[in-house]
Design a protein around this motif. Sequence first.
Motif, PDB file in Angstrom:
ATOM      1  N   ALA A 298       0.819  -1.225   0.000  1.00 36.33           N
ATOM      2  CA  ALA A 298       0.000   0.000   0.000  1.00 36.33           C
ATOM      3  C   ALA A 298       0.850   1.271   0.000  1.00 36.33           C
ATOM      4  N   MET A 299       2.153   1.144   0.298  1.00 36.29           N
ATOM      5  CA  MET A 299       3.014   2.337   0.262  1.00 36.29           C
ATOM      6  C   MET A 299       3.157   2.882  -1.161  1.00 36.29           C
ATOM      7  N   ASN A 300       2.837   2.066  -2.155  1.00 33.18           N
ATOM      8  CA  ASN A 300       2.965   2.497  -3.554  1.00 33.18           C
ATOM      9  C   ASN A 300       1.743   3.314  -3.974  1.00 33.18           C
ATOM     10  N   SER A 301       1.566   4.445  -3.346  1.00 32.38           N
ATOM     11  CA  SER A 301       0.406   5.276  -3.671  1.00 32.38           C
ATOM     12  C   SER A 301       0.705   6.115  -4.922  1.00 32.38           C
ATOM     13  N   LEU A 302      -0.359   6.660  -5.480  1.00 25.00           N
ATOM     14  CA  LEU A 302      -0.207   7.539  -6.641  1.00 25.00           C
ATOM     15  C   LEU A 302       0.659   8.752  -6.261  1.00 25.00           C
ATOM     16  N   ASP A 303       0.430   9.283  -5.056  1.00 26.45           N
ATOM     17  CA  ASP A 303       1.223  10.419  -4.571  1.00 26.45           C
ATOM     18  C   ASP A 303       2.705  10.081  -4.479  1.00 26.45           C
ATOM     19  N   ALA A 304       2.997   8.903  -3.924  1.00 29.27           N
ATOM     20  CA  ALA A 304       4.410   8.502  -3.757  1.00 29.27           C
ATOM     21  C   ALA A 304       5.069   8.345  -5.124  1.00 29.27           C
ATOM     22  N   LEU A 305       4.315   7.799  -6.077  1.00 30.54           N
ATOM     23  CA  LEU A 305       4.874   7.622  -7.422  1.00 30.54           C
ATOM     24  C   LEU A 305       5.113   8.981  -8.084  1.00 30.54           C
ATOM     25  N   ASP A 306       4.183   9.890  -7.899  1.00 30.13           N
ATOM     26  CA  ASP A 306       4.309  11.238  -8.442  1.00 30.13           C
ATOM     27  C   ASP A 306       5.556  11.928  -7.861  1.00 30.13           C
ATOM     28  N   ALA A 307       5.711  11.808  -6.543  1.00 30.08           N
ATOM     29  CA  ALA A 307       6.831  12.479  -5.858  1.00 30.08           C
ATOM     30  C   ALA A 307       8.184  11.874  -6.248  1.00 30.08           C
ATOM     31  N   LEU A 308       8.169  10.630  -6.650  1.00 38.97           N
ATOM     32  CA  LEU A 308       9.425   9.935  -6.998  1.00 38.97           C
ATOM     33  C   LEU A 308      10.244  10.700  -8.047  1.00 38.97           C
ATOM     34  N   PHE A 309       9.543  11.318  -9.005  1.00 37.52           N
ATOM     35  CA  PHE A 309      10.279  11.976 -10.090  1.00 37.52           C
ATOM     36  C   PHE A 309      11.028  13.217  -9.607  1.00 37.52           C
ATOM     37  N   GLY A 310      10.689  13.686  -8.418  1.00 39.21           N
ATOM     38  CA  GLY A 310      11.418  14.815  -7.838  1.00 39.21           C
ATOM     39  C   GLY A 310      12.605  14.382  -6.997  1.00 39.21           C
ATOM     40  N   ARG A 311      12.733  13.084  -6.737  1.00 35.74           N
ATOM     41  CA  ARG A 311      13.856  12.627  -5.903  1.00 35.74           C
ATOM     42  C   ARG A 311      14.393  11.292  -6.420  1.00 35.74           C
ATOM     43  N   MET A 312      14.623  11.253  -7.719  1.00 36.50           N
ATOM     44  CA  MET A 312      15.024   9.989  -8.338  1.00 36.50           C
ATOM     45  C   MET A 312      16.346   9.464  -7.781  1.00 36.50           C
ATOM     46  N   GLN A 313      17.263  10.374  -7.489  1.00 39.29           N
ATOM     47  CA  GLN A 313      18.573   9.932  -6.985  1.00 39.29           C
ATOM     48  C   GLN A 313      18.442   9.187  -5.661  1.00 39.29           C
ATOM     49  N   HIS A 314      17.431   9.577  -4.869  1.00 40.17           N
ATOM     50  CA  HIS A 314      17.307   8.988  -3.526  1.00 40.17           C
ATOM     51  C   HIS A 314      16.564   7.659  -3.515  1.00 40.17           C
ATOM     52  N   ASN A 315      15.837   7.377  -4.568  1.00 38.74           N
ATOM     53  CA  ASN A 315      15.003   6.169  -4.530  1.00 38.74           C
ATOM     54  C   ASN A 315      15.494   5.067  -5.463  1.00 38.74           C
ATOM     55  N   GLN A 316      16.788   5.057  -5.687  1.00 40.34           N
ATOM     56  CA  GLN A 316      17.371   4.026  -6.551  1.00 40.34           C
ATOM     57  C   GLN A 316      17.626   2.755  -5.739  1.00 40.34           C
ATOM     58  N   ILE A 317      17.405   1.633  -6.359  1.00 43.83           N
ATOM     59  CA  ILE A 317      17.777   0.356  -5.734  1.00 43.83           C
ATOM     60  C   ILE A 317      19.237   0.071  -6.085  1.00 43.83           C
ATOM     61  N   GLU A 318      20.033  -0.177  -5.068  1.00 47.93           N
ATOM     62  CA  GLU A 318      21.432  -0.561  -5.261  1.00 47.93           C
ATOM     63  C   GLU A 318      21.658  -1.894  -4.565  1.00 47.93           C
ATOM     64  N   VAL A 319      22.420  -2.766  -5.190  1.00 46.32           N
ATOM     65  CA  VAL A 319      22.765  -4.049  -4.560  1.00 46.32           C
ATOM     66  C   VAL A 319      24.268  -4.228  -4.671  1.00 46.32           C
ATOM     67  N   ASP A 320      24.894  -4.563  -3.570  1.00 47.87           N
ATOM     68  CA  ASP A 320      26.341  -4.807  -3.558  1.00 47.87           C
ATOM     69  C   ASP A 320      26.706  -5.773  -4.702  1.00 47.87           C
ATOM     70  N   SER A 321      27.783  -5.471  -5.435  1.00 49.34           N
ATOM     71  CA  SER A 321      28.029  -6.212  -6.683  1.00 49.34           C
ATOM     72  C   SER A 321      28.339  -7.688  -6.440  1.00 49.34           C
ATOM     73  N   GLU A 322      29.034  -8.002  -5.348  1.00 51.38           N
ATOM     74  CA  GLU A 322      29.342  -9.424  -5.107  1.00 51.38           C
ATOM     75  C   GLU A 322      28.071 -10.197  -4.728  1.00 51.38           C
ATOM     76  N   VAL A 323      27.258  -9.567  -3.862  1.00 54.83           N
ATOM     77  CA  VAL A 323      25.981 -10.193  -3.481  1.00 54.83           C
ATOM     78  C   VAL A 323      25.121 -10.364  -4.739  1.00 54.83           C
TER      79      VAL A 323
END
Length: 346
Positions: A298-323
């Motif tokens: 439920a955290m995936n609201s329309l508002d949260a998706l809209d706001a994402l485009f203003g903070r794209m750098q902060h909402n990136q998924i990163e995974v350690d390369s060895e893992v």
Amino acid sequence: MGDALTHALQLRDQRRPLDGAEKQAVADRIKQQLKQHDATLVAHYYTAPEIQALAEETGGCVSDSLEMARFGSESPASTLIVCGVRFMGETAKILSPDKQVLMPELEATCSLDLGCPAEKFANFCDQHPDRTVVVYANTNAAVKARADYVVTSSIAVDLVQHLHDQGKKVLWAPDRYLGSYVQKQTDADMVLWDSSCIVHEEFKSQRIREMQHLYPDAAVLVHPESPQSVIELADAVGSTSQLIQAARDLPHSQLIVATDQGIFYKMQQQVPHKELIIAPTAGQGATCCSCANCPWMAMNSLDALDALFGRMQHNQIEVDSEVARGAQRSLNRMLEFSARLRAGEI
Ligand code: 13P
Ligand code: SF4
């Protein structure tokens, strides 16, 4: 899990519902942003209907977790926006390391993932070196990296049957209900990790039996993350996609559905003439912490998706390369197995 769950429930309770015009304006803005960023939406069936509709309208995908993984890895878009929970975002990133993978809320987690910390899981594996390690997709990347295979609920029975036929013993994690369902279906020798989904665990057989008295002609559809006593009442058991398929295939015109009610959006599209009834959960009223509605989805609201485009750098998924390298191996085995299954080779 306490803090993560409380946070998700607070967000869900505080959200101000948008009216029709507001929803339309936000959706139009998101569509523009998607184009501008060469981005596609990869959404799960449990997300809000407006998120699923946006994904459909913009050429993204709405599906179960296996198909989300496949779609993301095959999509030509340079940015994937995963509307689901954290393990789905991580899976997308691991399978597409060169793509930018974003989520509206990085804190959208899953009780199964939280219930299986990587270090404890590694100790468990060390105690059973003779077993093939099969983990459910609802786990973090480090747990996947330790596994021989990843599975989703749509192929879990088939994969474990395949291993059993080869004489292999299985270590299964983390969902004990899905694990014991798979064990019963295959008769495989399995040891099970002990974790569960807070949403499906709330379906109770007694209450569903009462519903069956009220709707004697209804079929019961159950996701296998539910307790065994609930699964035993089912006319169909399967992943979210398999339940939607069962809704189409079964002749019943009334369906009692024991899974997150987000699935009703696509299920009702497929069977517009059938009546869908949500299976009752244990806690009607104040004590119900999920009410057949995953608080993290439920955290995936329309508002949260809209706001994402203003903070794209902060909402990136990163995974350690060895893992990521380790997890990619077990995830690729999942995709390969599923492709062979579809092709009728297994
Ligand atoms: P599916 O793979 O069936 O979509 O399930 C994912 C999930 O998290 C169910 O709770
Ligand atoms: Fe995890 Fe359950 Fe939510 Fe699915 S419904 S994401 S298994 S907590």
